[in-house]
Design an enzyme around this catalytic site. Structure first.
Site, PDB file in Angstrom:
ATOM      1  N   GLY A  69      35.583 -30.138 -10.719  1.00 52.48           N
ATOM      2  CA  GLY A  69      36.540 -30.686  -9.778  1.00 52.48           C
ATOM      3  C   GLY A  69      37.397 -29.600  -9.151  1.00 52.48           C
ATOM      4  N   GLN A 177      42.135 -38.296 -10.867  1.00 48.29           N
ATOM      5  CA  GLN A 177      42.684 -39.237 -11.839  1.00 48.29           C
ATOM      6  C   GLN A 177      42.443 -40.693 -11.466  1.00 48.29           C
ATOM      7  OE1 GLN A 177      43.814 -38.624 -14.782  1.00 48.29           O
ATOM      8  NE2 GLN A 177      43.811 -36.401 -14.596  1.00 48.29           N
ATOM      9  N   SER A 194      36.331 -35.201 -10.330  1.00 50.08           N
ATOM     10  CA  SER A 194      35.734 -34.493 -11.466  1.00 50.08           C
ATOM     11  C   SER A 194      35.151 -35.501 -12.444  1.00 50.08           C
ATOM     12  CB  SER A 194      36.799 -33.639 -12.156  1.00 50.08           C
ATOM     13  OG  SER A 194      36.239 -32.823 -13.144  1.00 50.08           O
ATOM     14  N   ALA A 195      33.906 -35.312 -12.840  1.00 52.35           N
ATOM     15  CA  ALA A 195      33.186 -36.307 -13.630  1.00 52.35           C
ATOM     16  C   ALA A 195      33.778 -36.518 -15.016  1.00 52.35           C
ATOM     17  CB  ALA A 195      31.719 -35.900 -13.752  1.00 52.35           C
ATOM     18  N   HIS A 196      34.316 -35.471 -15.635  1.00 53.56           N
ATOM     19  CA  HIS A 196      34.800 -35.660 -17.004  1.00 53.56           C
ATOM     20  C   HIS A 196      36.066 -36.502 -17.073  1.00 53.56           C
ATOM     21  CE1 HIS A 196      37.203 -32.074 -15.876  1.00 53.56           C
ATOM     22  NE2 HIS A 196      38.066 -32.509 -16.758  1.00 53.56           N
ATOM     23  N   CYS A 322      57.455 -25.806 -23.757  1.00 53.86           N
ATOM     24  CA  CYS A 322      57.286 -25.344 -25.131  1.00 53.86           C
ATOM     25  C   CYS A 322      55.839 -25.375 -25.582  1.00 53.86           C
ATOM     26  CB  CYS A 322      58.113 -26.212 -26.070  1.00 53.86           C
ATOM     27  SG  CYS A 322      59.854 -26.317 -25.641  1.00 53.86           S
TER      28      CYS A 322
END
Length: 479
Positions: A69, A177, A194-196, A322
């Protein structure tokens, strides 16, 4: 062990697994060759492209597969800017875009191009009217994500796309997303995903360039993927990615699952501020992705919090400074002007059991309490009422004033979040009402978290001034 980080990578969809294994046997050959094995591979590639295009809502010849992506975003931005170079070199993008867009914008700016960042409200949302007002004759491209990757807020993509079309400016949408939950609305010009993110295998992205959009792919020319994504296609992964996306679209239960996850997220949004003192739930409570919620815990070291949750059996992520190698606050949280310390992002994958969410709500208060005790947070601040998710006005603080006679100075130089805020909380009661506390800090997060603490604790943030190797943050006691 409950996995609550689908926004980073969703678990592999069962259909993707089956398609991947099958295509390893059938799709290993070069799809550009004319012999039998090559023709078979080409048929698989064409079928995958058609399935993905149908899910996105575009023509198959408008869609190419990329190695990720991020590569899709970089190729889309650079190609669109190059194709529009005669119109202008001005790039617009929101302040909360994914780092892939920001990095592409930095390269464009370094090469002499113009760059304008669109601000967002405290929920992380761009105002469509403000975006339209920023369009000028020399604007080459606008980039806007469909939904934010850290806080889940949905952007007014459809309205912005209409404004861009009226102005004759292409809009590139980062749909990484939101695409698992449905097509992106509006007359956008380019789209990356993005495929994942939807349960496909990693290493597959897609880029759509609609017909009529001026586009000039950058880098060495290649005959594959319309010249927009060089190199041999990872056909098994592409087939698996397209199959899983098509399965999501074809499944009649997808809408019901989205509604179920939204109810679980609504419960998290409501219960966390009730169970844990001093928590700020961020992002739009309504116009958001169904599976994602983000909150920040005052007086908490984000890295320690995530480690403790991991030990308790929960995999979550964070935008806290952090937990990053740079020790700088998330640019998304910074743009929204919200608390960054102790940040937790929960993104539920398909099929998350309600019992896992309930157990998380049982575990979280004890984990936060343990971290705060370890950091020496004053007892009264560990039990104070929570500020909830009330947004703060996006107003610049006045210039810093010199400390009054009753003021105190806290030296927190060299100490990272959330220590500067904790030290402030320890001493604020030692000055009279109207007196000041000046916190010296060289931690970038203090610029964000000290004003946030003031808003949550009903104290007055006076402002900041340069102080040696750091900054002096002045707070006046109001209560």
């Amino acid at each position: 062990m409950p996995y609550f980080d689908a926004a980073s990578a969703a678990p592999l969809h069962p259909v993707a697994r089956e398609a991947l294994l099958a295509s390893l046997d059938e799709g290993w050959a070069d799809p550009a060759r004319l012999y039998r094995e090559g023709r078979r591979a080409r048929l698989l590639l064409d079928a995958a492209r058609e399935a993905a295009a149908e899910a996105v809502g575009c023509r198959p010849d408008e869609l190419v597969f990329t190695p990720s992506g991020t590569r899709a975003v970089h190729t889309g931005v650079s190609g669109a800017l190059a194709g529009r170079r005669r119109a202008g070199r001005r790039l617009l993008h929101s302040a909360v875009e994914h780092s892939a867009v920001l990095h592409a914008a930095e390269v464009h700016e370094a090469a002499g191009g113009g760059r304008v960042e669109l601000p967002v409200d405290p929920f992380g949302r761009v105002a469509a009217g403000e975006a339209a007002a920023t369009l000028t004759a020399d604007t080459a491209l606008v980039c806007l994500q469909s939904a934010n990757h850290e806080v889940g807020t949905e952007q007014p993509v459809g309205e912005v796309a209409e404004r861009c079309r009226e102005a004759g400016v292409p809009l590139l949408v980062d749909a990484a997303q939101s695409l698992p939950w449905g097509p992106v609305p509006g007359p956008w010009s380019l789209l990356a995903a993005s495929a994942h993110k939807w349960g496909g295998p990693p290493g597959v992205g897609l880029l759509v360039v609609r017909k009529g959009t001026r586009f000039a792919a950058q880098g060495p020319a290649d005959e594959r993927e319309s010249g927009r994504s060089p190199g041999f296609e990872n056909l098994p992964a592409i087939v698996a990615a397209a199959a899983s996306l098509r399965a999501l679209r074809a499944d009649p239960g997808t809408d019901g699952e989205a509604a179920r996850l939204r109810r679980l997220v609504d419960r998290i949004r409501a219960r966390v501020p009730e169970l844990v003192p001093d928590v700020e739930v961020v992002g739009d409570p309504v116009r958001r992705l169904p599976h994602l919620v983000t909150f920040s815990c005052l007086y908490v070291d984000g890295e320690t919090l995530l480690d403790e949750l991991d030990r308790a059996g929960f995999s979550v992520s964070s935008g806290s400074s952090c937990t990053s190698s740079t020790l700088t606050p998330s640019h998304v949280l910074r743009a929204m002007g919200v608390l960054s310390e102790g940040n937790v992002r929960i993104s539920l994958p398909y099929g998350t059991p309600e019992a896992d969410v309930e157990r998380f709500l049982e575990v979280l208060p004890g984990v936060v309490r343990t971290v705060r005790e370890r950091l020496g947070v004053p007892a009264e601040d560990r039990t104070a009422p929570s500020a909830g998710a009330v947004p703060r006005p996006d107003a610049a603080p006045p210039a810093a004033e010199s400390a009054e006679a009753a003021g105190l100075v806290v030296d927190a130089l060299g100490r990272r979040c959330p220590i500067p805020v904790i030290e402030l909380a320890k001493v604020i009661g030692e000055v009279p009402v109207g007196g000041t506390v000046t916190v010296l800090s060289d931690d970038e997060a203090a610029r964000q978290d000290i004003p946030a603490w003031c808003a949550m604790r009903d104290q007055e943030y006076v402002g900041e001034r340069a102080a040696g190797r750091g900054a002096a943050y002045v707070v006046r006691r109001r209560a």
